[in-house]
Design a protein around this motif. Structure first.
Motif, PDB file in Angstrom:
ATOM      1  N   PHE A 102       0.824  -1.206   0.000  1.00  0.00           N
ATOM      2  CA  PHE A 102       0.000   0.000   0.000  1.00  0.00           C
ATOM      3  C   PHE A 102       0.859   1.257   0.000  1.00  0.00           C
ATOM      4  O   PHE A 102       0.509   2.263  -0.616  1.00  0.00           O
ATOM      5  CB  PHE A 102      -0.938   0.004   1.211  1.00  0.00           C
ATOM      6  CG  PHE A 102      -2.100  -0.943   1.100  1.00  0.00           C
ATOM      7  CD1 PHE A 102      -2.978  -0.865   0.024  1.00  0.00           C
ATOM      8  CD2 PHE A 102      -2.334  -1.915   2.067  1.00  0.00           C
ATOM      9  CE1 PHE A 102      -4.058  -1.741  -0.090  1.00  0.00           C
ATOM     10  CE2 PHE A 102      -3.402  -2.785   1.976  1.00  0.00           C
ATOM     11  CZ  PHE A 102      -4.258  -2.704   0.886  1.00  0.00           C
ATOM     12  N   GLY A 118       0.032   2.411  -3.436  1.00  0.00           N
ATOM     13  CA  GLY A 118      -1.254   3.036  -3.189  1.00  0.00           C
ATOM     14  C   GLY A 118      -2.361   1.995  -3.192  1.00  0.00           C
ATOM     15  O   GLY A 118      -2.168   0.838  -3.584  1.00  0.00           O
ATOM     16  N   TYR A 119      -3.553   2.409  -2.782  1.00  0.00           N
ATOM     17  CA  TYR A 119      -4.659   1.462  -2.634  1.00  0.00           C
ATOM     18  C   TYR A 119      -5.090   0.885  -3.978  1.00  0.00           C
ATOM     19  O   TYR A 119      -5.289  -0.324  -4.117  1.00  0.00           O
ATOM     20  CB  TYR A 119      -5.843   2.164  -1.961  1.00  0.00           C
ATOM     21  CG  TYR A 119      -6.992   1.237  -1.651  1.00  0.00           C
ATOM     22  CD1 TYR A 119      -7.040   0.548  -0.450  1.00  0.00           C
ATOM     23  CD2 TYR A 119      -8.032   1.052  -2.565  1.00  0.00           C
ATOM     24  CE1 TYR A 119      -8.093  -0.315  -0.158  1.00  0.00           C
ATOM     25  CE2 TYR A 119      -9.086   0.192  -2.281  1.00  0.00           C
ATOM     26  CZ  TYR A 119      -9.111  -0.488  -1.083  1.00  0.00           C
ATOM     27  OH  TYR A 119     -10.156  -1.328  -0.812  1.00  0.00           O
ATOM     28  N   SER A 159      -2.756   6.401   0.165  1.00  0.00           N
ATOM     29  CA  SER A 159      -3.935   5.680  -0.301  1.00  0.00           C
ATOM     30  C   SER A 159      -5.203   6.489  -0.072  1.00  0.00           C
ATOM     31  O   SER A 159      -6.093   6.531  -0.925  1.00  0.00           O
ATOM     32  CB  SER A 159      -4.034   4.327   0.407  1.00  0.00           C
ATOM     33  OG  SER A 159      -2.951   3.493   0.070  1.00  0.00           O
ATOM     34  N   ASN A 192      -7.965   7.424  -3.040  1.00  0.00           N
ATOM     35  CA  ASN A 192      -9.042   6.453  -3.148  1.00  0.00           C
ATOM     36  C   ASN A 192     -10.079   6.687  -2.063  1.00  0.00           C
ATOM     37  O   ASN A 192      -9.735   6.768  -0.881  1.00  0.00           O
ATOM     38  CB  ASN A 192      -8.462   5.030  -3.038  1.00  0.00           C
ATOM     39  CG  ASN A 192      -9.521   3.970  -3.202  1.00  0.00           C
ATOM     40  OD1 ASN A 192     -10.167   3.596  -2.233  1.00  0.00           O
ATOM     41  ND2 ASN A 192      -9.706   3.483  -4.419  1.00  0.00           N
ATOM     42  N   ALA A 218     -10.308   3.880   0.685  1.00  0.00           N
ATOM     43  CA  ALA A 218      -9.236   4.018   1.669  1.00  0.00           C
ATOM     44  C   ALA A 218      -9.477   5.229   2.561  1.00  0.00           C
ATOM     45  O   ALA A 218      -9.233   5.182   3.769  1.00  0.00           O
ATOM     46  CB  ALA A 218      -7.883   4.140   0.960  1.00  0.00           C
TER      47      ALA A 218
END
Length: 235
Positions: A66, A70-71, A154, A158, A161
């Motif tokens: 993550f 990133g998510y 994240s 998103n 997230a």
């Protein structure tokens, strides 16, 4: 003024969906047992120590994935590959990707939850400094900085997230601080104080804008803590 003290690192990973139920062990293959050439599934509950080690390894891998990707770009399969386990085990211990992320966030925030009582127990006029030192202490500690970077990056990109982040921060920290403020806009004040510290963290540790990125942390505390206190109790 005393130095910034980082709370301890993440503790035991919190429970997730289906963690206490029996399930596949680490050697479970992706292929169903009725497919030609598929290895037979191992039945029964994995040993307790094996289960704990596996969960911890998956959470460590999830935080790294993550943080780096990133998510959106992180997948359960990628987490499993990084952890060296079958993807079925990720689902077994944690469920969906969102649930893996939430478990990783909870582990990352364990030092915050552990240290929050020191903030809540402080005299009201000292809450701003205590809160500032606690949050910056987490970011100054390399052990806790990596999972925090994963969360922030994240959450910015998103909404799923971000929702996990909001639920944890609002429910476990901000509302408790707001509960100490005998003011009609207490929750807004607590959120403004948190926004001040999240903004500092973004600029110093994520974007790394100079001279803030390399400024002495005590200098930052000296400047920022009164602002945080003003958000909480100022008129």
């Amino acid at each position: 003024m005393t130095g910034v003290t980082a709370p301890g690192g993440p503790e035991a990973s919190p429970g997730g969906p289906g963690r206490e139920s029996g399930g596949p062990a680490e050697s479970v293959p992706d292929t169903p047992p009725d497919r030609p050439g598929a290895a037979p599934r191992r039945r029964g509950r994995p040993p307790r120590t094996e289960s704990a080690d596996t969960r911890d390894r998956i959470l460590d891998a999830a935080r790294e994935e993550f943080s780096e990707r990133g998510y959106d770009k992180t997948s359960v399969r990628g987490i499993a590959k990084s952890a060296g386990v079958d993807s079925a085990l990720v689902h077994h211990y944690f469920g969906t990707k969102e649930q893996v992320f939430e478990a990783a966030v909870e582990v990352a925030f364990a030092p915050v939850l552990k240290g929050r009582q020191a903030v809540l127990d402080a005299p009201l006029e000292e809450v701003g400094e205590r809160m500032t030192r606690m949050i910056l202490g987490l970011w100054e500690n390399p052990v806790t900085r990596t999972p925090l970077l994963a969360i922030i990056r994240s959450a910015v990109n998103n909404e799923t997230a971000a929702g996990v982040f909001r639920r944890l921060v609002a429910g476990q920290l901000l509302r408790r601080i707001a509960g100490r403020l005998d003011l009609p806009d207490a929750e807004l004040r607590a959120e403004l104080a948190a926004a001040q510290l999240v903004g500092i963290a973004m600029v110093r540790y994520v974007i790394k804008v100079e001279p803030l990125a390399s400024a002495d942390v005590e200098q930052i505390v000296e400047r920022v803590a009164p602002v945080v206190q003003g958000h909480l109790t100022g008129r």
